[in-house]
Design a protein around this motif. Structure first.
Motif, PDB file in Angstrom:
ATOM      1  N   ASN A  65       0.821  -1.204   0.000  1.00 52.69           N
ATOM      2  CA  ASN A  65       0.000   0.000   0.000  1.00 52.69           C
ATOM      3  C   ASN A  65       0.860   1.260   0.000  1.00 52.69           C
ATOM      4  O   ASN A  65       0.556   2.227  -0.693  1.00 52.69           O
ATOM      5  CB  ASN A  65      -0.927  -0.005   1.217  1.00 52.69           C
ATOM      6  N   GLY A  68       1.841   2.243  -3.476  1.00 52.36           N
ATOM      7  CA  GLY A  68       0.733   2.824  -4.236  1.00 52.36           C
ATOM      8  C   GLY A  68       0.390   4.226  -3.761  1.00 52.36           C
ATOM      9  O   GLY A  68       0.151   5.129  -4.575  1.00 52.36           O
TER      10      GLY A  68
ATOM     11  N   ARG B 116      -4.068   8.180 -15.315  1.00 51.71           N
ATOM     12  CA  ARG B 116      -2.959   8.767 -14.551  1.00 51.71           C
ATOM     13  C   ARG B 116      -1.962   7.732 -14.055  1.00 51.71           C
ATOM     14  O   ARG B 116      -0.789   8.009 -13.903  1.00 51.71           O
ATOM     15  CB  ARG B 116      -3.506   9.566 -13.363  1.00 51.71           C
ATOM     16  N   VAL B 117      -2.443   6.535 -13.759  1.00 52.48           N
ATOM     17  CA  VAL B 117      -1.567   5.462 -13.280  1.00 52.48           C
ATOM     18  C   VAL B 117      -2.041   4.168 -13.934  1.00 52.48           C
ATOM     19  O   VAL B 117      -3.247   3.965 -14.116  1.00 52.48           O
ATOM     20  CB  VAL B 117      -1.604   5.354 -11.741  1.00 52.48           C
ATOM     21  N   GLN B 124      -4.190  -2.631  -6.716  1.00 55.40           N
ATOM     22  CA  GLN B 124      -3.311  -1.489  -6.462  1.00 55.40           C
ATOM     23  C   GLN B 124      -4.014  -0.131  -6.489  1.00 55.40           C
ATOM     24  O   GLN B 124      -3.490   0.858  -5.975  1.00 55.40           O
ATOM     25  CB  GLN B 124      -2.163  -1.472  -7.482  1.00 55.40           C
ATOM     26  N   SER B 127      -4.803   2.076  -3.212  1.00 50.53           N
ATOM     27  CA  SER B 127      -3.625   2.713  -2.611  1.00 50.53           C
ATOM     28  C   SER B 127      -3.279   4.001  -3.358  1.00 50.53           C
ATOM     29  O   SER B 127      -3.006   5.034  -2.741  1.00 50.53           O
ATOM     30  CB  SER B 127      -2.422   1.760  -2.668  1.00 50.53           C
ATOM     31  N   VAL B 128      -3.284   3.920  -4.664  1.00 46.90           N
ATOM     32  CA  VAL B 128      -2.953   5.094  -5.478  1.00 46.90           C
ATOM     33  C   VAL B 128      -3.979   6.204  -5.223  1.00 46.90           C
ATOM     34  O   VAL B 128      -3.625   7.375  -5.029  1.00 46.90           O
ATOM     35  CB  VAL B 128      -2.915   4.728  -6.976  1.00 46.90           C
ATOM     36  N   ALA B 130      -5.745   6.611  -2.581  1.00 45.80           N
ATOM     37  CA  ALA B 130      -5.531   7.136  -1.223  1.00 45.80           C
ATOM     38  C   ALA B 130      -4.407   8.170  -1.237  1.00 45.80           C
ATOM     39  O   ALA B 130      -4.491   9.214  -0.574  1.00 45.80           O
ATOM     40  CB  ALA B 130      -5.212   5.998  -0.256  1.00 45.80           C
ATOM     41  N   GLY B 131      -3.361   7.890  -1.995  1.00 46.53           N
ATOM     42  CA  GLY B 131      -2.266   8.858  -2.112  1.00 46.53           C
ATOM     43  C   GLY B 131      -2.748  10.155  -2.744  1.00 46.53           C
ATOM     44  O   GLY B 131      -2.410  11.254  -2.282  1.00 46.53           O
ATOM     45  N   ALA B 132      -3.544  10.044  -3.781  1.00 46.94           N
ATOM     46  CA  ALA B 132      -4.072  11.241  -4.445  1.00 46.94           C
ATOM     47  C   ALA B 132      -4.982  12.019  -3.499  1.00 46.94           C
ATOM     48  O   ALA B 132      -4.975  13.259  -3.475  1.00 46.94           O
ATOM     49  CB  ALA B 132      -4.819  10.847  -5.715  1.00 46.94           C
ATOM     50  N   LEU B 134      -4.766  12.059  -0.231  1.00 47.79           N
ATOM     51  CA  LEU B 134      -3.876  12.672   0.755  1.00 47.79           C
ATOM     52  C   LEU B 134      -3.267  13.956   0.187  1.00 47.79           C
ATOM     53  O   LEU B 134      -3.173  14.984   0.884  1.00 47.79           O
ATOM     54  CB  LEU B 134      -2.776  11.656   1.076  1.00 47.79           C
ATOM     55  N   ALA B 162      -4.730  -0.883   2.191  1.00 55.60           N
ATOM     56  CA  ALA B 162      -5.163   0.466   1.810  1.00 55.60           C
ATOM     57  C   ALA B 162      -6.397   0.885   2.607  1.00 55.60           C
ATOM     58  O   ALA B 162      -6.547   2.058   2.976  1.00 55.60           O
ATOM     59  CB  ALA B 162      -5.447   0.514   0.314  1.00 55.60           C
TER      60      ALA B 162
END
Ligand SMILES: Cc1ncc(C[n+]2csc(CCOP(=O)(O)OP(=O)(O)O)c2C)c(N)n1
Ligand SMILES: [Mg+2]
Lengths: 318, 281
Positions: A65, A68, B116-117, B124, B127-128, B130-132, B134, B162
């Motif tokens: 995680n 990612g 974008r990814v 996956q 997680s991506v 969640a990053g965006a 954040l 995640a």
């Protein structure tokens, strides 16, 4: 260019502290965010965390995680530094890195401590020596393996300025700080640490210091060595290697990594194509490590100045 | 909003179904089942729910963002992206062909607007996203991040990493949607690897859970997604109950159509079942 006799020992530190100190100094760059998977102290990120608590993210013991999340963070223009032990930063999460970072070309800096056999007492489960191979195989990736505290500090600052997915590998043992303060650090450019004519020694990571010690011994015997410190494994500074082997006609590659897939393989492949050169390697011979002190392990597995001296002596005696 | 599109969403949805079947038929490969089931969700997101700039921006700043975690349903995404004007509709004809931006699974590698990814390796996308989410919070942005996953995909461990992360970091701008069609490659999800009670699982991970009982009902899915977006104050997981293969009778509710291309007779039958006033690509 330097000569070994001019190198000054400026202290004793671990490479990971070079990472942590650089991170703490870059804290005013609001683009930089850091993630760690329950190893904040080991990664020397406490100072960064304290200074920028809102830009430090605890990922917990959930590395897939974390990779990612780092990719997602980078899309907005942030520069995420995703950190943990080298094994869990690469092998554990290889598919995540491949898809969400390498293939997607997201600007994530994977910074990994405790790489190699010098991790020591924790043993082979933690001593990854396949990570350089894994990471240099990925298109788009920059792979950097600095040799001392100061070079790790320089590398950390340098990678924050690029847009490339990057793997920065460092470690745990306390070693002399010997890279001169005025030494340039340029991604993709080898640092020449000694000028000699009999053999080229190419070394990366913790083995650079072993090579330095070996050369001091060899010089007393009248053997003169070119020493190239390859901190950037990818892109490789082939020009510097080529210039050196054209002079010496022999190359010894020293790395704290499996010979298969590491710097040895890469140099052998490249030189075979453009300038076939007799080559030997100081590296892990297709075996796992074990528990022990870093020093004992380096000696047992031949990743030592003694073995470099012996290898070169017997090679040149032929 | 992006769309100065004059067509009604339901008309567009029908045309997207035609595009999906044609793309998979012409490529002789691809994933029509999940794609057809998610048509209403994607049309609704892009036409009625998300706030978007008129042109695609990689950084997604000051707009809502969408990630497709179950990348195999690329046909529905590509069709919607083209039909709302992110790229030329005729480019859909290049799906899965050599030198195309429309790869089998979505990627920014070929610079396709909207992506974008990369996704395709399952598990996956959350997680991506969640990053965006954040990053949006750090930038004090009010916009939301949406991600769509499959129900079979819920078997991936990374999703639960995640889920913990998003709840722990209180990502109240993250909306995770699950295509609950009850089917994956080898059969019914409950037979392959029982997910048990997804709603309870997500709740126990600290998420609010919303259930849309018929996510192939355009008005229902739109109304619900809009209200979820408006009143959100923690990470929300939306269980979208859909029908795999929706709209093509022989594909409906059959795992055989997770990732199979129709033959010519099947293609013609599907086209007859999906009359549209719009033009095919
Ligand atoms: C990590 C990973 N494992 C396996 C696959 C192969 N695969 C592609 S789709 C799929 C089934 C997914 O099921 P679900 O999420 O329910 O999607 P649906 O069939 O409903 O479209 C599998 C196993 C994959 N793409 N990624
Ligand atoms: Mg399914």
């Amino acid at each position: 260019m330097y000569q070994i006799k001019d190198l000054l020992i400026r202290g004793q530190k671990d490479t990971r502290s070079g990472f942590g100190d650089a991170m703490a100094e870059m804290v005013d760059n609001e683009k930089i965010v850091a993630l760690c998977a329950d190893l904040t102290g080991s990664l020397k990120l406490d100072a960064f965390k304290e200074k920028a608590p809102n830009r430090f993210f605890q990922a917990g013991i959930a590395e897939q995680n974390m990779i990612g999340v780092a990719a997602g963070l980078s899309l907005s223009g942030l520069i995420p530094f995703a950190t943990t032990f080298a094994n869990f930063a690469t092998a554990r999460v290889y598919d995540q890195i491949r898809q969400s970072i390498a293939y997607s070309k997201t600007n994530v800096k994977i910074c990994a401590s405790h790489a190699g056999i010098t991790l020591g007492e924790d043993g082979a489960t933690h001593q990854i020596m396949e990570d350089i191979g894994l990471m240099q195989m990925l298109p788009h990736f920059i792979v950097i393996n600095p040799c001392d505290y100061y070079q790790t500090y320089q590398a950390t600052k340098a990678i924050a300025l690029t847009q490339d997915p990057t793997y920065l590998r460092f470690g745990r043992p306390v070693l002399p700080v010997f890279i001169p303060e005025n030494a340039p650090f340029e991604i993709g450019k080898a640092l020449k640490l000694n000028d000699g004519k009999d053999i080229t020694i190419v070394a990366t990571g913790h083995l650079v210091w072993e090579a330095v010690q070996a050369i001091e011994i060899l010089e007393k015997e009248g053997i003169s060595c070119d020493l190239l410190n390859i901190h950037t494994i990818k892109p490789l500074d082939l020009d510097a290697i080529l210039a050196s082997v054209k002079k010496t006609g022999k190359i010894l590659v020293c790395e704290e990594h499996q010979r298969l897939g590491g710097l040895t393989s890469t140099i052998a492949l490249n030189l075979s194509e453009i300038h076939p050169t007799p080559l030997k390697s100081i590296s892990m011979m297709d075996t796992f490590g074990e528990s022990g002190t870093p020093n004992d392990l380096m000696k047992k597995y031949g990743l030592s100045s003694e073995n470099i001296v012996k290898t070169i002596q017997s090679w040149l005696a032929l | 909003m992006t769309k100065n599109i004059e067509i009604s969403p339901k008309t567009l949805a029908q045309q997207v179904r035609r595009d999906i079947v044609r793309m998979v038929y012409e490529a002789k490969s691809g994933h029509p089942g999940g794609s057809l089931g998610c048509v209403e969700t994607l049309v609704s997101l892009y036409l009625d729910v998300m706030d978007l700039h008129s042109e695609f921006r990689m950084n997604g700043q000051n707009e809502d963002m969408f990630f497709l975690s179950n990348g195999h349903i690329s046909p529905v995404w590509y069709s919607v992206l083209a039909r709302i004007g992110y790229f030329e509709v005729r480019e859909l004809a290049t799906f899965r062909q050599i030198n195309s931006r429309l790869q089998g699974h979505p990627t920014p590698y070929e610079h396709l607007p909207g992506v974008r990814v990369a996704s395709g390796s399952l598990g996956q996308g959350l997680s991506v996203a969640a990053g965006a989410a954040l990053a949006k919070r750090l930038a004090h942005e009010k916009n939301k991040v949406f991600v769509l996953m499959g129900d079979g995909e819920q078997q991936e461990g990374q999703i639960w990493e995640a889920a913990s992360f998003a709840a722990h970091h209180k990502l109240d701008n993250l909306i995770a949607m699950i295509d609950v069609n009850g089917i994956q490659i080898d059969g019914r999800t409950q037979d392959v690897m029982n997910n048990r009670d997804l709603a309870e699982k997500w709740k126990s991970f600290g998420w609010e859970v919303e259930i849309i009982t018929d996510a192939n009902d355009y008005d229902l899915v739109t109304a619900r997604l809009k209200s979820i977006k408006a009143k959100q104050n923690q990470p929300v997981c939306v269980l979208l109950h859909t029908v795999m293969g929706k709209g093509v009778d022989y594909m409906e509710n059959s795992h055989k159509w997770h990732g199979n291309a129709p033959n010519q007779a099947q293609f013609e039958s599907a086209m007859n079942q999906l009359p549209s006033d719009l033009l095919d690509y």
